[in-house]
Write a protein that holds these residues in place. Sequence first.
Motif, PDB file in Angstrom:
ATOM      1  N   UNK A 122       7.458  -8.273 -10.436  1.00  0.00           N
ATOM      2  CA  UNK A 122       6.506  -7.248  -9.994  1.00  0.00           C
ATOM      3  C   UNK A 122       6.128  -6.387 -11.193  1.00  0.00           C
ATOM      4  N   UNK A 123       4.821  -6.167 -11.350  1.00  0.00           N
ATOM      5  CA  UNK A 123       4.324  -5.266 -12.381  1.00  0.00           C
ATOM      6  C   UNK A 123       3.957  -3.949 -11.712  1.00  0.00           C
ATOM      7  N   UNK A 124       4.389  -2.852 -12.318  1.00  0.00           N
ATOM      8  CA  UNK A 124       4.161  -1.516 -11.779  1.00  0.00           C
ATOM      9  C   UNK A 124       3.193  -0.794 -12.706  1.00  0.00           C
ATOM     10  N   UNK A 125       2.119  -0.264 -12.119  1.00  0.00           N
ATOM     11  CA  UNK A 125       1.135   0.509 -12.870  1.00  0.00           C
ATOM     12  C   UNK A 125       1.021   1.897 -12.269  1.00  0.00           C
ATOM     13  N   UNK A 176      -7.539   6.305 -16.526  1.00  0.00           N
ATOM     14  CA  UNK A 176      -7.424   4.870 -16.266  1.00  0.00           C
ATOM     15  C   UNK A 176      -6.007   4.541 -15.815  1.00  0.00           C
ATOM     16  N   UNK A 177      -5.851   3.383 -15.209  1.00  0.00           N
ATOM     17  CA  UNK A 177      -4.519   2.912 -14.835  1.00  0.00           C
ATOM     18  C   UNK A 177      -3.702   2.624 -16.085  1.00  0.00           C
ATOM     19  N   UNK A 178      -2.414   2.807 -15.976  1.00  0.00           N
ATOM     20  CA  UNK A 178      -1.514   2.560 -17.095  1.00  0.00           C
ATOM     21  C   UNK A 178      -0.406   1.619 -16.632  1.00  0.00           C
ATOM     22  N   UNK A 211       0.823  -1.210   0.000  1.00  0.00           N
ATOM     23  CA  UNK A 211       0.000   0.000   0.000  1.00  0.00           C
ATOM     24  C   UNK A 211       0.858   1.263   0.000  1.00  0.00           C
ATOM     25  N   UNK A 212       2.133   1.152   0.375  1.00  0.00           N
ATOM     26  CA  UNK A 212       3.027   2.315   0.361  1.00  0.00           C
ATOM     27  C   UNK A 212       3.152   2.888  -1.048  1.00  0.00           C
ATOM     28  N   UNK A 213       3.121   2.030  -2.054  1.00  0.00           N
ATOM     29  CA  UNK A 213       3.241   2.495  -3.435  1.00  0.00           C
ATOM     30  C   UNK A 213       2.036   3.342  -3.836  1.00  0.00           C
ATOM     31  N   UNK A 261       1.054   4.689  -7.485  1.00  0.00           N
ATOM     32  CA  UNK A 261       1.493   3.477  -8.182  1.00  0.00           C
ATOM     33  C   UNK A 261       0.769   2.259  -7.612  1.00  0.00           C
ATOM     34  N   UNK A 262       0.646   1.240  -8.419  1.00  0.00           N
ATOM     35  CA  UNK A 262       0.067  -0.036  -8.013  1.00  0.00           C
ATOM     36  C   UNK A 262       1.091  -1.121  -8.317  1.00  0.00           C
ATOM     37  N   UNK A 263       1.308  -2.000  -7.350  1.00  0.00           N
ATOM     38  CA  UNK A 263       2.241  -3.114  -7.534  1.00  0.00           C
ATOM     39  C   UNK A 263       1.457  -4.415  -7.559  1.00  0.00           C
ATOM     40  N   UNK A 264       1.757  -5.247  -8.540  1.00  0.00           N
ATOM     41  CA  UNK A 264       1.144  -6.574  -8.630  1.00  0.00           C
ATOM     42  C   UNK A 264       2.262  -7.597  -8.774  1.00  0.00           C
ATOM     43  N   UNK A 265       2.176  -8.680  -8.006  1.00  0.00           N
ATOM     44  CA  UNK A 265       3.233  -9.681  -7.977  1.00  0.00           C
ATOM     45  C   UNK A 265       2.783 -10.963  -8.660  1.00  0.00           C
ATOM     46  N   UNK A 266       3.709 -11.539  -9.413  1.00  0.00           N
ATOM     47  CA  UNK A 266       3.513 -12.872  -9.992  1.00  0.00           C
ATOM     48  C   UNK A 266       4.836 -13.597  -9.840  1.00  0.00           C
TER      49      UNK A 266
END
Length: 176
Positions: A83-86, A99-101, A67-69, A74-79
Amino acid sequence: MIVIQRVRVRWSASSRGAHHANARRGLNRPVMLPAPPPTGDVVVHDVLADEADNYSLRTDVLTGGVSMARSLGLWLAFEGSAVTVERLPGRAAFPRAGVSTRLFTLADGQVGRYEANFRLRFTDCACDPSWYYEDWVVHVSNGDAAGDRFLRGEPDRVVDHRVHLYGGRSARRPNR
């Protein structure tokens, strides 16, 4: 560990001229990370050079979870270990992003750089025509980062979303 450094330069609409541009030239560069390095799942090093403070650097260090991002838009998604940064939609009046990018995906040990600039309102009220401008350079490291990590070498991924804030066209470097 994800390490994010956002360096922002902020100025007023009255400081758009060449003389003022010279005063802030080169301020949107990465800086040394704090020592000793903070610990946490996500470490945010937020640096601001504001015209209102004669462009002296003010830094904040925040640590915590993903949530710090969000505090940086920014939004962080992990796989797995990637890490994907939006970039989340923000308060910018120009360029308007509704919209998110997706910016980039970083494998373990990789660094990404996101460059952007914005024209923002001082308030969220359309009745207040006061503006300020920000130029951002954001580095994201997927993994531990030495103090000079963002100062040396080229990032693995670069996204340049800078636009000409005062009208006309601007030369953008291709994203990689």
